[in-house]
Scaffold this motif. Sequence first.
Motif, PDB file in Angstrom:
ATOM      1  N   THR A  12     -38.645 -22.281 -11.119  1.00  0.00           N
ATOM      2  CA  THR A  12     -37.869 -21.895 -12.297  1.00  0.00           C
ATOM      3  C   THR A  12     -38.769 -21.875 -13.526  1.00  0.00           C
ATOM      4  O   THR A  12     -38.750 -20.929 -14.325  1.00  0.00           O
ATOM      5  CB  THR A  12     -36.679 -22.858 -12.496  1.00  0.00           C
ATOM      6  OG1 THR A  12     -35.844 -22.808 -11.325  1.00  0.00           O
ATOM      7  CG2 THR A  12     -35.852 -22.493 -13.711  1.00  0.00           C
ATOM      8  N   TYR A  13     -39.585 -22.907 -13.666  1.00  0.00           N
ATOM      9  CA  TYR A  13     -40.541 -22.996 -14.771  1.00  0.00           C
ATOM     10  C   TYR A  13     -41.510 -21.811 -14.733  1.00  0.00           C
ATOM     11  O   TYR A  13     -41.754 -21.155 -15.748  1.00  0.00           O
ATOM     12  CB  TYR A  13     -41.292 -24.327 -14.676  1.00  0.00           C
ATOM     13  CG  TYR A  13     -42.355 -24.534 -15.723  1.00  0.00           C
ATOM     14  CD1 TYR A  13     -42.057 -25.188 -16.915  1.00  0.00           C
ATOM     15  CD2 TYR A  13     -43.656 -24.081 -15.524  1.00  0.00           C
ATOM     16  CE1 TYR A  13     -43.044 -25.385 -17.882  1.00  0.00           C
ATOM     17  CE2 TYR A  13     -44.641 -24.273 -16.482  1.00  0.00           C
ATOM     18  CZ  TYR A  13     -44.331 -24.921 -17.656  1.00  0.00           C
ATOM     19  OH  TYR A  13     -45.293 -25.117 -18.617  1.00  0.00           O
ATOM     20  N   LYS A  14     -42.061 -21.532 -13.557  1.00  0.00           N
ATOM     21  CA  LYS A  14     -43.043 -20.450 -13.415  1.00  0.00           C
ATOM     22  C   LYS A  14     -42.434 -19.083 -13.712  1.00  0.00           C
ATOM     23  O   LYS A  14     -43.101 -18.216 -14.272  1.00  0.00           O
ATOM     24  CB  LYS A  14     -43.668 -20.475 -12.019  1.00  0.00           C
ATOM     25  CG  LYS A  14     -44.658 -21.606 -11.845  1.00  0.00           C
ATOM     26  CD  LYS A  14     -45.277 -21.584 -10.468  1.00  0.00           C
ATOM     27  CE  LYS A  14     -46.285 -22.709 -10.327  1.00  0.00           C
ATOM     28  NZ  LYS A  14     -46.888 -22.739  -8.990  1.00  0.00           N
ATOM     29  N   LEU A  15     -41.181 -18.897 -13.342  1.00  0.00           N
ATOM     30  CA  LEU A  15     -40.508 -17.640 -13.661  1.00  0.00           C
ATOM     31  C   LEU A  15     -40.346 -17.504 -15.178  1.00  0.00           C
ATOM     32  O   LEU A  15     -40.579 -16.440 -15.747  1.00  0.00           O
ATOM     33  CB  LEU A  15     -39.153 -17.555 -12.965  1.00  0.00           C
ATOM     34  CG  LEU A  15     -38.375 -16.267 -13.208  1.00  0.00           C
ATOM     35  CD1 LEU A  15     -39.149 -15.045 -12.711  1.00  0.00           C
ATOM     36  CD2 LEU A  15     -37.020 -16.349 -12.531  1.00  0.00           C
ATOM     37  N   GLY A  20     -42.217 -15.304 -20.348  1.00  0.00           N
ATOM     38  CA  GLY A  20     -42.805 -15.595 -21.657  1.00  0.00           C
ATOM     39  C   GLY A  20     -44.030 -14.758 -21.946  1.00  0.00           C
ATOM     40  O   GLY A  20     -44.255 -14.337 -23.090  1.00  0.00           O
ATOM     41  N   ARG A  21     -44.823 -14.477 -20.936  1.00  0.00           N
ATOM     42  CA  ARG A  21     -46.021 -13.647 -21.126  1.00  0.00           C
ATOM     43  C   ARG A  21     -45.657 -12.217 -21.508  1.00  0.00           C
ATOM     44  O   ARG A  21     -46.470 -11.504 -22.082  1.00  0.00           O
ATOM     45  CB  ARG A  21     -46.884 -13.655 -19.862  1.00  0.00           C
ATOM     46  CG  ARG A  21     -47.592 -14.983 -19.637  1.00  0.00           C
ATOM     47  CD  ARG A  21     -48.691 -14.882 -18.577  1.00  0.00           C
ATOM     48  NE  ARG A  21     -48.213 -14.436 -17.279  1.00  0.00           N
ATOM     49  CZ  ARG A  21     -47.830 -15.247 -16.285  1.00  0.00           C
ATOM     50  NH1 ARG A  21     -47.861 -16.552 -16.469  1.00  0.00           N
ATOM     51  NH2 ARG A  21     -47.434 -14.752 -15.140  1.00  0.00           N
ATOM     52  N   GLN A  44     -38.925 -24.038 -21.094  1.00  0.00           N
ATOM     53  CA  GLN A  44     -40.260 -24.639 -21.174  1.00  0.00           C
ATOM     54  C   GLN A  44     -41.309 -23.691 -20.600  1.00  0.00           C
ATOM     55  O   GLN A  44     -42.405 -23.556 -21.140  1.00  0.00           O
ATOM     56  CB  GLN A  44     -40.276 -25.986 -20.439  1.00  0.00           C
ATOM     57  CG  GLN A  44     -39.503 -27.047 -21.164  1.00  0.00           C
ATOM     58  CD  GLN A  44     -39.308 -28.317 -20.345  1.00  0.00           C
ATOM     59  OE1 GLN A  44     -39.264 -28.282 -19.111  1.00  0.00           O
ATOM     60  NE2 GLN A  44     -39.180 -29.438 -21.028  1.00  0.00           N
ATOM     61  N   GLY A  45     -40.963 -23.025 -19.507  1.00  0.00           N
ATOM     62  CA  GLY A  45     -41.857 -22.043 -18.924  1.00  0.00           C
ATOM     63  C   GLY A  45     -42.107 -20.878 -19.876  1.00  0.00           C
ATOM     64  O   GLY A  45     -43.237 -20.395 -20.007  1.00  0.00           O
ATOM     65  N   ILE A  46     -41.058 -20.438 -20.566  1.00  0.00           N
ATOM     66  CA  ILE A  46     -41.220 -19.370 -21.553  1.00  0.00           C
ATOM     67  C   ILE A  46     -42.220 -19.808 -22.618  1.00  0.00           C
ATOM     68  O   ILE A  46     -43.121 -19.050 -22.989  1.00  0.00           O
ATOM     69  CB  ILE A  46     -39.864 -18.984 -22.188  1.00  0.00           C
ATOM     70  CG1 ILE A  46     -39.000 -18.237 -21.169  1.00  0.00           C
ATOM     71  CG2 ILE A  46     -40.071 -18.134 -23.440  1.00  0.00           C
ATOM     72  CD1 ILE A  46     -37.577 -17.947 -21.631  1.00  0.00           C
ATOM     73  N   GLY A  51     -47.833 -19.212 -24.835  1.00  0.00           N
ATOM     74  CA  GLY A  51     -49.034 -19.890 -25.298  1.00  0.00           C
ATOM     75  C   GLY A  51     -48.770 -21.069 -26.217  1.00  0.00           C
ATOM     76  O   GLY A  51     -49.671 -21.518 -26.927  1.00  0.00           O
ATOM     77  N   VAL A  52     -47.549 -21.595 -26.201  1.00  0.00           N
ATOM     78  CA  VAL A  52     -47.214 -22.747 -27.036  1.00  0.00           C
ATOM     79  C   VAL A  52     -47.998 -23.957 -26.537  1.00  0.00           C
ATOM     80  O   VAL A  52     -47.977 -24.269 -25.341  1.00  0.00           O
ATOM     81  CB  VAL A  52     -45.690 -23.023 -26.996  1.00  0.00           C
ATOM     82  CG1 VAL A  52     -45.343 -24.333 -27.672  1.00  0.00           C
ATOM     83  CG2 VAL A  52     -44.931 -21.862 -27.625  1.00  0.00           C
TER      84      VAL A  52
END
Length: 159
Positions: A12-15, A20-21, A44-46, A51-52
């Motif tokens: 979920t995070y990686k998605l 986000g990219r 969080q992944g977004i 790049g946060v």
Amino acid sequence: MLRIISKNAEDTYKLGERLGRSLFPGSIVCLTGDLGAGKTAFAQGIGKGLGVSEHVISPTYTIINEYTSGRIPFYHFDVYRLGSSDEMYELGCDEYLYGDGATVLEWADSVEDVIPAQRLWITIRKLENQDQREIRMEASGLAYENLLKEMEKDENISD
């Protein structure tokens, strides 16, 4: 619409990171789903994908967290505690929704009437296997439709 099965919180995070990219100035991402479905992990992944550099935390009590260390500003809302859409206006939501950053709203369905029509709507649903999630992404507007088409091309995203 893009439908993805996430096997665990890391997926979920990686998605979210992948999304986000691809986000652009003025993007609006609406997250809905039950408590504990993974909205914050996705957000969080977004942040990571944008790049946060700071640790992205849920703004449950502050309603909004702003992160400016990424390639564009990241505005993370958690509107669970708001009593009405009027409170969104009191927060100055227009500055965020029509601004130069990426805005992510957790519990977006509770303030849907103030969110612009062009947006990416994401529903995260728990599945029988307690770790798995169904993630449905629905685009409204050409920019978001193109974004989903690009994500569909990613060989790491599977159904």
